[in-house]
Enzyme design. Structure first.
Site, PDB file in Angstrom:
ATOM      1  N   ASN A  89       5.296   8.473  -4.924  1.00 39.37           N
ATOM      2  CA  ASN A  89       6.394   9.177  -5.603  1.00 39.37           C
ATOM      3  C   ASN A  89       6.232  10.691  -5.612  1.00 39.37           C
ATOM      4  O   ASN A  89       5.102  11.168  -5.527  1.00 39.37           O
ATOM      5  CB  ASN A  89       6.493   8.666  -7.046  1.00 39.37           C
ATOM      6  CG  ASN A  89       7.305   7.386  -7.123  1.00 39.37           C
ATOM      7  OD1 ASN A  89       8.401   7.324  -6.573  1.00 39.37           O
ATOM      8  ND2 ASN A  89       6.772   6.374  -7.789  1.00 39.37           N
TER       9      ASN A  89
ATOM     10  N   HIS B 159      15.471   7.092  -6.130  1.00 39.94           N
ATOM     11  CA  HIS B 159      14.548   6.312  -6.963  1.00 39.94           C
ATOM     12  C   HIS B 159      14.154   7.220  -8.126  1.00 39.94           C
ATOM     13  O   HIS B 159      13.009   7.597  -8.286  1.00 39.94           O
ATOM     14  CB  HIS B 159      13.325   5.940  -6.133  1.00 39.94           C
ATOM     15  CG  HIS B 159      12.393   4.985  -6.834  1.00 39.94           C
ATOM     16  ND1 HIS B 159      12.803   3.851  -7.461  1.00 39.94           N
ATOM     17  CD2 HIS B 159      11.037   5.021  -6.984  1.00 39.94           C
ATOM     18  CE1 HIS B 159      11.754   3.217  -7.973  1.00 39.94           C
ATOM     19  NE2 HIS B 159      10.676   3.914  -7.702  1.00 39.94           N
TER      20      HIS B 159
ATOM     21  N   ASP C 251      -8.881   3.959   1.642  1.00 43.59           N
ATOM     22  CA  ASP C 251      -8.836   4.858   0.480  1.00 43.59           C
ATOM     23  C   ASP C 251      -9.876   5.952   0.709  1.00 43.59           C
ATOM     24  O   ASP C 251     -10.814   5.769   1.498  1.00 43.59           O
ATOM     25  CB  ASP C 251      -9.165   4.100  -0.822  1.00 43.59           C
ATOM     26  CG  ASP C 251      -8.629   4.807  -2.061  1.00 43.59           C
ATOM     27  OD1 ASP C 251      -7.617   4.342  -2.618  1.00 43.59           O
ATOM     28  OD2 ASP C 251      -9.220   5.841  -2.461  1.00 43.59           O
TER      29      ASP C 251
ATOM     30  N   ALA D 135      -6.012   2.338  -2.031  1.00 47.82           N
ATOM     31  CA  ALA D 135      -6.459   1.046  -2.557  1.00 47.82           C
ATOM     32  C   ALA D 135      -6.451   1.045  -4.085  1.00 47.82           C
ATOM     33  O   ALA D 135      -7.311   0.453  -4.726  1.00 47.82           O
ATOM     34  CB  ALA D 135      -7.854   0.728  -2.025  1.00 47.82           C
ATOM     35  N   GLY D 136      -5.472   1.735  -4.665  1.00 50.97           N
ATOM     36  CA  GLY D 136      -5.308   1.719  -6.124  1.00 50.97           C
ATOM     37  C   GLY D 136      -4.571   0.456  -6.532  1.00 50.97           C
ATOM     38  O   GLY D 136      -4.576  -0.557  -5.821  1.00 50.97           O
TER      39      GLY D 136
ATOM     40  N   GLY E  35      -1.651  -0.286  -3.988  1.00 49.28           N
ATOM     41  CA  GLY E  35      -2.142  -0.656  -2.661  1.00 49.28           C
ATOM     42  C   GLY E  35      -2.872  -1.984  -2.651  1.00 49.28           C
ATOM     43  O   GLY E  35      -2.672  -2.818  -1.762  1.00 49.28           O
TER      44      GLY E  35
ATOM     45  N   ARG F 281      14.675  -5.223 -10.568  1.00 52.83           N
ATOM     46  CA  ARG F 281      14.687  -4.964 -12.020  1.00 52.83           C
ATOM     47  C   ARG F 281      16.071  -5.244 -12.607  1.00 52.83           C
ATOM     48  O   ARG F 281      16.199  -5.911 -13.636  1.00 52.83           O
ATOM     49  CB  ARG F 281      14.285  -3.499 -12.273  1.00 52.83           C
ATOM     50  CG  ARG F 281      12.799  -3.290 -12.080  1.00 52.83           C
ATOM     51  CD  ARG F 281      12.386  -1.846 -12.298  1.00 52.83           C
ATOM     52  NE  ARG F 281      10.917  -1.745 -12.291  1.00 52.83           N
ATOM     53  CZ  ARG F 281      10.243  -0.669 -11.934  1.00 52.83           C
ATOM     54  NH1 ARG F 281      10.879   0.430 -11.536  1.00 52.83           N
ATOM     55  NH2 ARG F 281       8.922  -0.669 -11.960  1.00 52.83           N
TER      56      ARG F 281
HETATM   57  N1  APR Z   1      -5.903   8.878   1.326  1.00 54.35           N
HETATM   58  C1  APR Z   1      -6.056   7.609   0.889  1.00 54.35           C
HETATM   59  N2  APR Z   1      -6.025   7.281  -0.409  1.00 54.35           N
HETATM   60  C2  APR Z   1      -5.856   8.249  -1.294  1.00 54.35           C
HETATM   61  C3  APR Z   1      -5.708   9.604  -0.917  1.00 54.35           C
HETATM   62  C4  APR Z   1      -5.745   9.904   0.467  1.00 54.35           C
HETATM   63  N3  APR Z   1      -5.602  11.151   0.926  1.00 54.35           N
HETATM   64  N4  APR Z   1      -5.553  10.341  -2.043  1.00 54.35           N
HETATM   65  C5  APR Z   1      -5.601   9.492  -3.090  1.00 54.35           C
HETATM   66  N5  APR Z   1      -5.792   8.230  -2.645  1.00 54.35           N
HETATM   67  C6  APR Z   1      -5.945   6.999  -3.415  1.00 54.35           C
HETATM   68  C7  APR Z   1      -6.715   7.151  -4.701  1.00 54.35           C
HETATM   69  O1  APR Z   1      -8.119   7.259  -4.457  1.00 54.35           O
HETATM   70  C8  APR Z   1      -6.349   5.869  -5.451  1.00 54.35           C
HETATM   71  O2  APR Z   1      -7.250   4.814  -5.199  1.00 54.35           O
HETATM   72  O3  APR Z   1      -4.675   6.505  -3.856  1.00 54.35           O
HETATM   73  C9  APR Z   1      -4.961   5.536  -4.881  1.00 54.35           C
HETATM   74  C10 APR Z   1      -3.856   5.594  -5.915  1.00 54.35           C
HETATM   75  O4  APR Z   1      -4.062   4.549  -6.772  1.00 54.35           O
HETATM   76  P1  APR Z   1      -3.650   4.564  -8.315  1.00 54.35           P
HETATM   77  O5  APR Z   1      -4.152   5.811  -8.965  1.00 54.35           O
HETATM   78  O6  APR Z   1      -4.050   3.238  -8.875  1.00 54.35           O
HETATM   79  O7  APR Z   1      -2.046   4.695  -8.282  1.00 54.35           O
HETATM   80  P2  APR Z   1      -0.995   3.505  -7.965  1.00 54.35           P
HETATM   81  O8  APR Z   1      -0.558   2.883  -9.226  1.00 54.35           O
HETATM   82  O9  APR Z   1      -1.540   2.655  -6.900  1.00 54.35           O
HETATM   83  O10 APR Z   1       0.246   4.355  -7.418  1.00 54.35           O
HETATM   84  C11 APR Z   1       0.225   4.949  -6.138  1.00 54.35           C
HETATM   85  O11 APR Z   1       2.598   4.685  -5.883  1.00 54.35           O
HETATM   86  O12 APR Z   1       4.296   4.048  -7.360  1.00 54.35           O
HETATM   87  C12 APR Z   1       3.636   5.117  -6.747  1.00 54.35           C
HETATM   88  O13 APR Z   1       3.873   6.869  -8.384  1.00 54.35           O
HETATM   89  C13 APR Z   1       2.956   5.992  -7.776  1.00 54.35           C
HETATM   90  O14 APR Z   1       2.515   7.829  -6.304  1.00 54.35           O
HETATM   91  C14 APR Z   1       1.928   6.708  -6.932  1.00 54.35           C
HETATM   92  C15 APR Z   1       1.546   5.649  -5.881  1.00 54.35           C
END
Ligand code: APR
Length: 341
Positions: free
Chosen positions: A152, A207, A59, A35-36, A39, A183
Site C-alpha cells: 500500500n 483501494h 524477505d 514474508a510478513g 506474504g 468485504r
Molecule cells: N524486500 C523484501 N521484503 C521486504 C523488503 C524488501 N525490500 N522490505 C521489507 N520487507 C518485508 C519485511 O521484512 C516484512 O517481513 O516485508 C514484510 C512486511 O510484512 P509485515 O510487516 O507483516 O506487513 P504485512 O501485513 O505483510 O503487509 C505488507 O501489504 O496490505 C499491505 O499495507 C500492507 O504495505 C503492507 C503490505
C-alpha cells in the site's frame, strides 16, 4: 495405532500421478516477495491450492523466509499437497534474487503495514522506496513474470511497479477489488442472513478513500440488492466496506489485515497461472474505458497468462460513474507523485 498394512493402503491412496500431470500446470512457479503476515499467508494459500510446482518466499530478514518455508513444507503430509516451498533472504543489491528466476507470477507484499489512525497514503514515501527496489530486481531476475502488487497505497504502488520494472502494462496489476468486493459481499450476506455464495457485489475505483462500491450491480440470488435493503442501509454497508481495512487495523493495533487480502491475491495468481479468463475486479491500466485514460484504477478485467487480457466495462448509474471518474483523478494526481519517490 495403524498397522503396517493400513499404512501401505493409506500411501496407495495418495495420487500416483505427478503434480503437473494432475493439474496441467507444467512446472508453474510463483514468488511471494515479503514474508510478513500478508506474504506468508499468501504463500500458504498458494501451496495448499496444490497447483504450482514451486512457491518461493523471499524477505530481507535473514532466516525468516527459510523458516516459514520449512514450516509450511512440513504441513504437506497433513494437508496433502505436493508444492515445493523455497525460502530465500535477499540483500540490498539483489543478492539472493536468482531464486525467483523463471517465475510465472511474482506477488509483491514487501512494505510497511498501517498502524491505527494511519491512512494507506501515509505509507507512500517509505513503501515507494521498498517497492521500487523490489521491482528493479524482479525485472532483472524474472523478466517474463506477471506481477501482482499488494503493498500500500495500492494504486500508487502498482503504477510505480510498472514504471520501475518497465514491464508491459498488462503484466503489472494490483490486488484490491477482489478484497473490497469480498468485504462488501460478507457485509451484505451477514445483514440479510444469507450464504455468501448467493451474494454478488462489486467495488471499483481506488483501494482507499475514493473506493467506489457499485450497489446497482449487486444482487442476492439474482435479485437487485436495491430491492432488498433500504438505501440508508446499503449506504451504511458501503461505508463499512470503504473503511473495511481501517476497522481491522483499529482492532489489531500492530498491523493490517491479511487473511482476506491473501485469499484475494492468491486467487489472482491462480487465475493467471491457469490462464483462466476469469473476470474479476483488479487494479489495472485504464485506457479509454468509462471515458477514463492513462491511469491505474480498480476496474473489472479478464485475467490470463499474460496478466490482464482486457478491461471489462460494467453498466454504471450516473452517480457511480461520476464517483469512478473522481477516483481516477484522485489516483492520477498521486501516481504522478510516485515518480519522484
Ligand atoms: N524486500 C523484501 N521484503 C521486504 C523488503 C524488501 N525490500 N522490505 C521489507 N520487507 C518485508 C519485511 O521484512 C516484512 O517481513 O516485508 C514484510 C512486511 O510484512 P509485515 O510487516 O507483516 O506487513 P504485512 O501485513 O505483510 O503487509 C505488507 O501489504 O496490505 C499491505 O499495507 C500492507 O504495505 C503492507 C503490505
Amino acid at each position: 495405532m495403524a498397522d503396517e498394512s493400513t499404512a501401505i493402503v493409506a500411501r496407495e491412496d495418495f495420487p500416483s500421478t505427478t503434480l503437473t500431470e494432475r493439474t496441467g500446470l507444467m512446472g508453474k512457479k510463483v514468488t511471494v516477495v515479503g514474508a510478513g503476515f500478508y506474504g506468508s499467508t499468501t504463500a500458504q494459500r498458494l501451496a495448499e491450492y496444490d497447483v504450482f510446482e514451486t512457491v518461493v518466499l523471499t524477505d530481507i530478514i535473514e532466516g525468516k523466509p527459510q523458516g516459514i518455508a520449512l514450516d509450511l513444507g512440513q504441513s504437506r503430509a497433513v494437508e496433502g499437497f505436493e508444492t515445493n516451498i523455497v525460502g530465500q533472504s535477499t540483500g540490498p543489491n539483489g543478492e539472493g534474487y536468482e531464486v525467483i528466476a523463471d517465475s510465472d507470477v511474482v506477488i509483491i507484499t514487501a512494505g510497511l503495514p498501517r498502524k491505527p489512525g494511519m491512512s494507506r497514503m501515509d505509507l507512500l514515501g517509505v513503501n515507494a522506496k521498498i517497492v521500487r527496489q523490489v521491482s528493479q530486481n524482479v525485472a532483472k531476475y524474472a523478466p517474463e513474470a506477471v506481477v501482482i502488487v499488494v503493498s500500500n497505497p495500492l494504486d500508487e504502488m502498482t503504477a510505480l511497479t510498472q514504471i520501475a520494472t518497465g514491464f508491459p502494462r498488462q503484466r503489472v496489476l494490483g490486488q484490491a477489488g477482489v478484497l473490497d468486493t469480498a468485504r462488501f459481499t460478507t457485509f451484505v450476506a451477514d445483514e440479510l442472513g444469507v450464504p455468501v455464495r448467493s451474494v454478488k457485489t462489486l467495488t471499483l475505483g481506488s483501494h482507499g478513500a475514493t473506493m467506489v462500491p457499485v450497489p446497482s450491480q449487486c444482487t442476492v440470488d439474482g435479485k437487485p440488492l436495491t430491492d432488498l435493503l433500504p438505501a440508508e442501509k446499503i449506504e451504511e454497508l458501503v461505508l463499512r466496506t470503504r473503511n473495511g481495512g481501517a476497522e481491522i487495523v483499529g482492532l489489531l493495533k500492530t498491523g493490517s489485515a491479511y487473511y482476506a487480502p491473501s485469499a484475494a491475491a492468491a486467487r489472482m495468481a491462480k487465475a493467471v497461472a491457469e490462464d483462466s479468463g476469469e473476470v474479476i475486479p483488479v487494479c489495472t491500466w485504464v485506457n479509454g474505458e468509462y471515458g477514463i485514460s492513462g491511469v491505474y484504477l480498480g476496474v473489472q478485467a479478464e485475467l490470463g497468462a499474460e496478466g490482464v487480457r482486457r478491461v471489462v466495462e460494467t453498466p454504471l448509474v450516473d452517480s457511480e460513474l461520476a464517483a469512478l471518474k473522481e477516483a481516477a483523478e484522485a489516483v492520477r494526481a498521486k501516481q504522478v507523485d510516485v515518480l519522484d519517490l
